[in-house]
Write an enzyme that holds these catalytic residues in place. Structure first.
Site, short mmCIF file in Angstrom:
data_model
loop_
_atom_site.label_atom_id
_atom_site.label_comp_id
_atom_site.label_asym_id
_atom_site.label_seq_id
_atom_site.Cartn_x
_atom_site.Cartn_y
_atom_site.Cartn_z
N GLU A 65 0.88 -1.17 0.00
CA GLU A 65 0.00 0.00 0.00
C GLU A 65 0.92 1.22 0.00
O GLU A 65 1.83 1.30 0.83
CB GLU A 65 -0.87 -0.01 1.26
CG GLU A 65 -1.86 1.11 1.24
CD GLU A 65 -2.77 1.18 2.47
OE1 GLU A 65 -2.70 0.29 3.33
OE2 GLU A 65 -3.52 2.16 2.56
N LYS A 110 4.65 0.55 9.45
CA LYS A 110 4.75 1.84 8.76
C LYS A 110 4.16 2.95 9.61
O LYS A 110 4.62 4.07 9.58
CB LYS A 110 4.02 1.76 7.42
CG LYS A 110 4.90 1.21 6.32
CD LYS A 110 4.18 1.20 5.00
CE LYS A 110 3.24 0.04 4.90
NZ LYS A 110 2.61 -0.10 3.60
N ARG A 121 5.59 -13.16 9.29
CA ARG A 121 6.29 -11.94 8.94
C ARG A 121 7.66 -11.89 9.63
O ARG A 121 7.87 -12.52 10.66
CB ARG A 121 5.46 -10.71 9.24
CG ARG A 121 5.17 -10.44 10.70
CD ARG A 121 4.62 -9.03 10.90
NE ARG A 121 3.51 -8.74 9.98
CZ ARG A 121 3.31 -7.55 9.43
NH1 ARG A 121 4.11 -6.55 9.69
NH2 ARG A 121 2.30 -7.35 8.63
P1 ATP Z 1 3.00 -2.34 7.88
O1 ATP Z 1 2.32 -3.15 8.94
O2 ATP Z 1 4.43 -2.07 8.13
O3 ATP Z 1 2.24 -1.12 7.49
P2 ATP Z 1 1.78 -3.70 5.81
O4 ATP Z 1 1.63 -5.16 5.84
O5 ATP Z 1 0.61 -2.90 6.15
O6 ATP Z 1 3.03 -3.30 6.66
P3 ATP Z 1 1.75 -3.44 3.02
O7 ATP Z 1 2.18 -2.31 2.19
O8 ATP Z 1 0.32 -3.76 3.09
O9 ATP Z 1 2.32 -3.16 4.45
O10 ATP Z 1 2.59 -4.73 2.73
C1 ATP Z 1 2.98 -5.18 1.46
C2 ATP Z 1 3.40 -6.62 1.60
O11 ATP Z 1 4.51 -6.74 2.47
C3 ATP Z 1 2.29 -7.46 2.19
O12 ATP Z 1 2.15 -8.62 1.41
C4 ATP Z 1 2.77 -7.76 3.57
O13 ATP Z 1 2.29 -9.00 4.01
C5 ATP Z 1 4.27 -7.75 3.41
N1 ATP Z 1 4.95 -7.44 4.68
C6 ATP Z 1 4.78 -6.34 5.43
N2 ATP Z 1 5.53 -6.42 6.54
C7 ATP Z 1 6.20 -7.60 6.49
C8 ATP Z 1 7.13 -8.26 7.35
N3 ATP Z 1 7.52 -7.72 8.50
N4 ATP Z 1 7.60 -9.46 6.97
C9 ATP Z 1 7.21 -10.00 5.81
N5 ATP Z 1 6.34 -9.44 4.97
C10 ATP Z 1 5.83 -8.26 5.29
MG MG Z 2 -1.13 -3.16 5.19
#
Ligand code: ATP
Ligand code: MG
Length: 559
Positions: free
Chosen positions: A34, A269, A259
């Site tokens: 995102e 984020k 994760r």
């Molecule tokens: P955050 O919680 O940091 O905002 P998010 O999951 O909301 O992260 P996205 O932009 O939605 O961020 O994530 C893009 C991809 O990265 C998703 O498929 C998510 O599962 C993966 N991702 C995010 N954080 C991790 C992590 N710590 N380890 C592995 N994959 C991750």
């Molecule tokens: Mg997300």
């Protein structure tokens, strides 16, 4: 370090079975960020897993922006994400935006309405939550659940046309208010947000929810294996429901892995944004940030990050990886690549009293003893030098092998010197050492007369270039970072700000060798005994370059 590929893991096993039984012809994955922040090391893991899995099976990977929430998203984030994925060494097949499919998504919603599988609901967000029930109790049906197809189509069209205020109506799936899986208790599909979108502008005032949008995005792109993190395991039944009931042509399937968590690192984020917004760091690319851009600015290499992703594996259960493992891989990568030079971070002047004033000689120095390809350089030696303040002690403890009054040490690449006299200022601080050198002991001369235990580094004062050094410590102290959960956001935010390390950055001004007066942005060096440093790509200090310490030379932790 050669290009890493993916070791066998439970995801590759699933993919392999699908390929072998012919269920999948071409493996297609996607990385779906995102655009609401910069990517962090956790995203690198997901990027690595998606791209390497597809590559291992001759498939392809899309970079897809999951831009369905205009409230938090921005073009700046889109640009930085593209740059980071490229920098990590991955090339996407297609660049996609969820917002390009808004029309298809709305058509899917209408299809569901026709099938009596979706309805417009006037309950408020709080009421919806209340009606949803709990893990122990079933939910209650919304009073709007039995609206007719015609009424729902009409209301949905009017939602889209902008007739209703934010929060006054939503479109919900009509599944099962008694399902043991709360995600199936009539989840919201669309909400109203009169907010311009960074790509679609004012075209829409209704936006699809992630859980509804994501399977449609995957199916439209022909994604075969939709890899996400474990928190989404409970969402999988709804994912499958959307694909089935919207009658998508491609049947995408979701798979979940644990994760990545790293000690002393925040990986949400939202929290990283808080650090930026509160000015606790200088920006998303501050070298203390666990963002890809922060790691890059600090001096990390894509090779090191990929090796780290590979080494930490693909797990089904949560674990926390020691941050020192990441440091280990950057050390491993830079060990051969980085020229080894000398820098004095906290200078103390040394005058060699028996070295003729005005004389200068050039000494041979190997650039990297472990990598002869990097060749030799010549370093100037003269009567006045700088050494490290730490390399002198007035009253040393036993087994101190560096300089103290009367002691002799080797100057790296040069001569033995002996400390004869200590010069102090009015307040008694040591400001200069008067030493003598032994001309017989020149490095490489084969001198075997006597041995010294200590070797210290130095820079010739006549040719020294002033430089700024930035040394980092973890930004936060947390051995077991908790998973991000929106509900506890406020409480957590408070706790999180308490964990901030006020000493996360130390800035000192010292000297480097003349050859480093104008190094290339991002160039990496090993400074003898101090560790690996990288030239800051943004800042330049008054006298010369700014060097960020990537990592110190050794850690207590080796794999
Ligand atoms: P955050 O919680 O940091 O905002 P998010 O999951 O909301 O992260 P996205 O932009 O939605 O961020 O994530 C893009 C991809 O990265 C998703 O498929 C998510 O599962 C993966 N991702 C995010 N954080 C991790 C992590 N710590 N380890 C592995 N994959 C991750
Ligand atoms: Mg997300």
């Amino acid at each position: 370090m050669s290009r890493v590929s993916i070791p066998e893991n439970f995801i590759t096993q699933i993919v392999r079975e699908d390929v072998e039984k012919g269920a999948v012809r071409e493996v297609v994955t996607r990385f779906p960020p995102e655009p609401n922040g910069y990517l962090h090391i956790g995203h690198a893991k997901s990027i690595w897993l998606n791209f390497e899995t597809a590559r291992a099976f001759g498939g392809r990977t899309n970079l897809r922006f999951d831009d369905t929430n205009p409230l938090k998203e921005d073009e700046e984030f889109v640009r930085s994400i593209e740059e980071d994925v490229r920098w990590l060494g991955f090339a996407w097949d297609k660049l996609c935006f969820a917002s390009d499919y808004f029309e298809e998504m709305a058509a899917c919603a209408e299809r569901l309405i026709h099938k009596r599988l979706a309805y417009v609901c006037d309950l408020s967000a709080a009421e919806i939550r209340e009606y949803r029930g709990t893990l122990k109790e079933p939910g209650m049906a919304s009073p709007y659940r039995e609206r007719s197809v015609e009424e729902n189509l009409d209301l949905f069209a009017r939602m889209r046309a902008g007739e209703f205020a934010n929060g006054s109506k939503v479109l919900r799936a009509r599944i099962d208010m008694a399902s043991p899986n709360i995600n199936l208790r009539d989840p919201v599909l669309y909400r109203i947000a009169h907010t311009p979108h960074h790509r679609t502008g004012d075209a829409w005032c209704i936006y699809p929810m992630y859980d509804f949008a994501h399977p449609i995005e995957d199916a439209i792109e022909g994604v075969t294996h939709s890899i996400c993190t474990l928190e989404f395991a409970d969402h999988r039944p709804f994912y499958d429901w959307v694909i089935r009931e919207c009658e998508m042509e491609t049947v995408s399937r979701q798979y979940e892995f644990a994760r990545l968590n790293v000690t002393n690192t925040v990986m949400s984020k939202r929290k990283l944004k808080l650090l930026v917004d509160q000015g606790i760091v200088d920006g998303w690319d501050d070298p203390r940030m666990p963002t890809i851009s922060g790691l890059r600015r600090k001096g990390y290499t894509p090779e090191a990050i990929r090796a780290f992703c590979q080494e930490t594996g693909v797990a089904k259960n949560y674990g926390v990886v020691d941050e020192r493992l990441l440091e280990h891989f950057v050390r491993e990568d830079l060990k051969q690549k980085a020229p080894r030079t000398m820098a004095v971070l906290r200078p103390l002047k040394v005058t060699i009293t028996n070295y003729p004033a005005g004389q200068l000689e050039w000494l041979d120095a190997e650039n990297n003893a472990e990598n002869p390809e990097l060749g030799l350089r010549q370093i100037p030696f003269g009567r006045e030098l700088y050494i490290e303040q730490d390399d002198f002690m007035d009253a040393p403890p036993p087994k101190y092998f560096r300089l103290f009054p009367g002691a002799e040490v080797r100057l790296k690449h040069a001569y033995f010197i002996r400390c004869q006299e200590v010069v102090r200022n009015a307040s008694g601080e040591v400001i200069e050492l008067l030493c003598t050198y032994d001309p017989e002991t020149r490095s490489g001369s084969g001198f075997a007369g006597r041995k010294v235990k200590g070797t210290i580094h130095w820079v010739a004062a006549s040719h020294a270039v002033q430089a700024e050094f930035r040394l980092f410590e973890p930004l936060v102290h947390s051995d077991a970072p908790v998973m991000d959960a929106e509900e506890t956001a406020v409480a957590e935010e408070h706790g999180f700000l308490q964990q901030i390390n006020p000493q996360s950055r130390t800035v000192v001004t010292g000297y480097v060798e003349a050859a480093l007066a104008d190094p290339e942005s991002g160039a990496k060096f090993q400074f003898f005994r101090h560790g690996y440093f990288s030239v800051d790509p943004v800042d330049r200090a008054q006298g010369g370059p700014v060097f960020n310490r990537v990592v110190a030379l050794k850690s207590s932790f080796e794999v």
